[in-house]
Design a protein around this motif. Structure first.
Motif, PDB file in Angstrom:
ATOM      1  N   UNK A  15       0.817  -1.207   0.000  1.00 16.49           N
ATOM      2  CA  UNK A  15       0.000   0.000   0.000  1.00 16.49           C
ATOM      3  C   UNK A  15       0.855   1.263   0.000  1.00 16.49           C
ATOM      4  N   UNK A  16       1.977   1.206   0.733  1.00 20.25           N
ATOM      5  CA  UNK A  16       2.886   2.360   0.773  1.00 20.25           C
ATOM      6  C   UNK A  16       3.521   2.573  -0.594  1.00 20.25           C
ATOM      7  N   UNK A  17       3.956   1.478  -1.216  1.00 20.63           N
ATOM      8  CA  UNK A  17       4.560   1.566  -2.542  1.00 20.63           C
ATOM      9  C   UNK A  17       3.591   2.095  -3.579  1.00 20.63           C
ATOM     10  N   UNK A  18       2.339   1.625  -3.530  1.00 19.35           N
ATOM     11  CA  UNK A  18       1.332   2.071  -4.493  1.00 19.35           C
ATOM     12  C   UNK A  18       0.972   3.540  -4.282  1.00 19.35           C
ATOM     13  N   UNK A  19       0.951   3.981  -3.021  1.00 19.36           N
ATOM     14  CA  UNK A  19       0.666   5.391  -2.741  1.00 19.36           C
ATOM     15  C   UNK A  19       1.753   6.292  -3.310  1.00 19.36           C
ATOM     16  N   UNK A  20       3.020   5.874  -3.131  1.00 16.42           N
ATOM     17  CA  UNK A  20       4.131   6.651  -3.676  1.00 16.42           C
ATOM     18  C   UNK A  20       4.075   6.671  -5.205  1.00 16.42           C
ATOM     19  N   UNK A  21       3.730   5.540  -5.796  1.00 22.52           N
ATOM     20  CA  UNK A  21       3.582   5.466  -7.255  1.00 22.52           C
ATOM     21  C   UNK A  21       2.505   6.434  -7.735  1.00 22.52           C
ATOM     22  N   UNK A  22       1.390   6.486  -7.014  1.00 22.82           N
ATOM     23  CA  UNK A  22       0.291   7.377  -7.390  1.00 22.82           C
ATOM     24  C   UNK A  22       0.711   8.838  -7.304  1.00 22.82           C
ATOM     25  N   UNK A  23       1.463   9.186  -6.259  1.00 22.77           N
ATOM     26  CA  UNK A  23       1.947  10.569  -6.117  1.00 22.77           C
ATOM     27  C   UNK A  23       2.848  10.932  -7.286  1.00 22.77           C
ATOM     28  N   UNK A  24       3.759  10.028  -7.649  1.00 21.90           N
ATOM     29  CA  UNK A  24       4.703  10.293  -8.744  1.00 21.90           C
ATOM     30  C   UNK A  24       3.960  10.471 -10.060  1.00 21.90           C
ATOM     31  N   UNK A  25       3.019   9.566 -10.326  1.00 26.86           N
ATOM     32  CA  UNK A  25       2.333   9.582 -11.615  1.00 26.86           C
ATOM     33  C   UNK A  25       1.302  10.707 -11.730  1.00 26.86           C
ATOM     34  N   UNK A  26       0.670  11.084 -10.629  1.00 27.15           N
ATOM     35  CA  UNK A  26      -0.446  12.033 -10.696  1.00 27.15           C
ATOM     36  C   UNK A  26      -0.103  13.451 -10.237  1.00 27.15           C
TER      37      UNK A  26
END
Length: 241
Positions: A15-26
């Motif tokens: 969940x932490x990794x996916x949240x960071x991915x979302x911040x980077x992409x969006x």
């Protein structure tokens, strides 16, 4: 063609990794397309690095079995920038001094933290040591900047000549030039980007480039005739050729 920045997020908490991915992409503002992959273990991270050659790795330190430092110890040629992400301040000195990380972020990480990483990465791009090539079979290769002799336009493709090899990549010379932000590389005319470290002299009467053959093992380079554009002669005077 849009340039891409390949990013790896390593965190044992999905969940932490996916949240960071979302911040980077969006949320992150950056000139290149940001392509993000997340993994949850050191073994997965090593496999990704070996096959996909990331530009930037967000690395959790405190993980079960093997930690972030263990991951870096197993990488022979670190051609990417590292951003440590952790909830523990006590790792900061080791991370910064021993592993020369780009940034050290304390969790929870917010948008401003992540944007600061990309701002700092952008500042360092001009001092890049490697250039990443993506071939037609999608396999990525890393070339040391110092090993690239010249880049030649070939319609919507580009030929990259290096020591003992040549790559045909599906990018224009303009796109390649925008990524190779290195002071040794000069666009001498519409068709060629040249590493001036390999240039012996420029013939005054013809403006032809002659290379230091003793430094070049690639015989194909010896047969290439490059004429410097008249508009670039003054720019090249600083090289005292």
């Amino acid at each position: 063609m849009t340039n891409e920045l390949t990013i790896l997020v390593v965190d044992d908490e999905p969940k932490v990794g996916e949240l960071l991915k979302k911040i980077i992409e969006k949320k992150v503002k950056y000139s290149d397309k940001l392509v993000v992959t997340t993994v949850t273990s050191v073994s997965e991270a090593i496999n990704f690095v070996n096959n996909d050659k990331p530009d930037l790795v967000f690395l959790d330190i405190h993980m079960p079995e093997e930690n972030g430092f263990d991951f870096l110890k197993q990488i022979k040629d670190k051609s990417f920038e590292v951003v440590f992400t952790t909830a523990y301040e006590q790792y900061a000195i080791e991370a910064i001094n021993e592993y020369n990380c780009l940034k050290y972020l304390l969790k929870p990480i917010d948008v401003e933290d992540v944007q600061s990483v990309f701002d700092k990465y952008k500042e360092k791009e001009g001092y890049q040591e490697y250039y990443k090539i993506i071939k037609h079979n999608l396999k990525r290769h890393l070339l040391k900047m110092d090993d690239i002799i010249l880049c030649k336009a070939a319609d919507n493709y580009c030929e990259i000549y290096a020591e003992n090899t040549k790559f045909l990549v599906s990018k224009t010379l303009r796109a390649i030039e925008s990524k190779i932000k290195h002071s040794n590389f000069v666009r001498v005319n519409r068709s060629y980007l040249v590493n001036m470290n390999y240039v012996k002299y420029i013939e005054k009467d013809t403006n032809r480039v002659f290379f230091k053959e003793e430094l070049i093992d690639n015989p194909e380079c010896h047969d290439i005739e490059i004429i410097v554009a008249a508009t670039m002669i003054r720019e090249l005077n600083k090289w005292n050729l």
